[in-house]
Write an enzyme that holds these catalytic residues in place. Structure first.
Site, short mmCIF file in Angstrom:
data_model
loop_
_atom_site.label_atom_id
_atom_site.label_comp_id
_atom_site.label_asym_id
_atom_site.label_seq_id
_atom_site.Cartn_x
_atom_site.Cartn_y
_atom_site.Cartn_z
N GLY A 99 0.82 -1.20 0.00
CA GLY A 99 0.00 0.00 0.00
C GLY A 99 0.86 1.25 0.00
CD GLN B 91 3.44 5.77 2.77
OE1 GLN B 91 2.47 5.27 2.22
NE2 GLN B 91 4.41 5.05 3.29
CG LEU C 127 6.56 0.90 1.29
CD1 LEU C 127 6.04 1.25 -0.09
CD2 LEU C 127 7.64 -0.17 1.20
CG HIS D 282 0.51 6.99 5.53
ND1 HIS D 282 1.62 7.39 6.23
CD2 HIS D 282 0.68 5.67 5.30
CE1 HIS D 282 2.43 6.35 6.41
NE2 HIS D 282 1.88 5.28 5.85
NI NI Z 1 2.63 3.35 5.76
#
Ligand code: NI
Length: 169
Positions: free
Chosen positions: A46, A51, A92, A137
């Protein structure tokens, strides 16, 4: 298409609250394509636009074993959440860190797809956890921020040590 740079925790830009998408334009299509390429290359299950330092409410996921079921959620909203799941998560933006996080077990999400059409999806298990993680996020929250202060402090210490090791090389 291009691989985008993923922000790394504790980068403050990860704490930005993303803005809703008002129109699903060519620019949004291209962003989703780049996000997908970035997620598959990482590899991850995902990715949230946050990000890659784009503060728009877009997430993508692919939890399929064959990595061929990409789903994009634009302006996602959880309309129903039941049960409790206690799953180990990674991110990540926080490489090498895996911790258990408590979330809803079953969710129903409403969003726009990459084509701009609204849809609803029911999700359980990994897919449900992944959607909730990515949606956090968009609200500027990284999963490690849901852990206890002590655990978060240990993770930060580990990250700082890794950085100083890398710089010493
Ligand atoms: Ni994440």
């Amino acid at each position: 298409m291009s691989i985008l740079t993923i922000l790394l925790y504790p980068d403050k830009r990860l704490n930005t609250v993303a803005e809703p998408v008002h129109a699903v334009t060519e620019e949004i299509h291209n962003l989703i394509k780049d996000m997908a390429e970035t997620m598959y290359a990482a590899p991850g299950v995902g990715l949230a636009a946050t990000q890659v330092n784009v503060h728009k409410r877009i997430i993508i996921i692919d939890t399929s074993p064959a990595r061929d079921k990409l789903r994009a959620f634009i302006n996602p909203e959880i309309v129903e959440a039941t049960g409790v799941s206690d799953c180990e998560e990674g991110c990540l933006s926080v490489p090498g860190v895996y911790e258990k996080v408590q979330r809803a077990q079953h969710i129903r999400v409403r969003a726009l797809g990459a084509d701009g059409a609204p849809f609803e999806l029911e999700a359980d298990g990994l897919e449900s956890v992944c959607i909730q993680h990515e949606m956090d996020h968009l609200d500027g929250k990284v999963f490690v921020e849901k852990l206890s202060r002590l655990k978060r402090q240990r993770i930060l210490t580990r990250i700082k040590k890794r950085h100083s090791d890398e710089n010493a090389r």
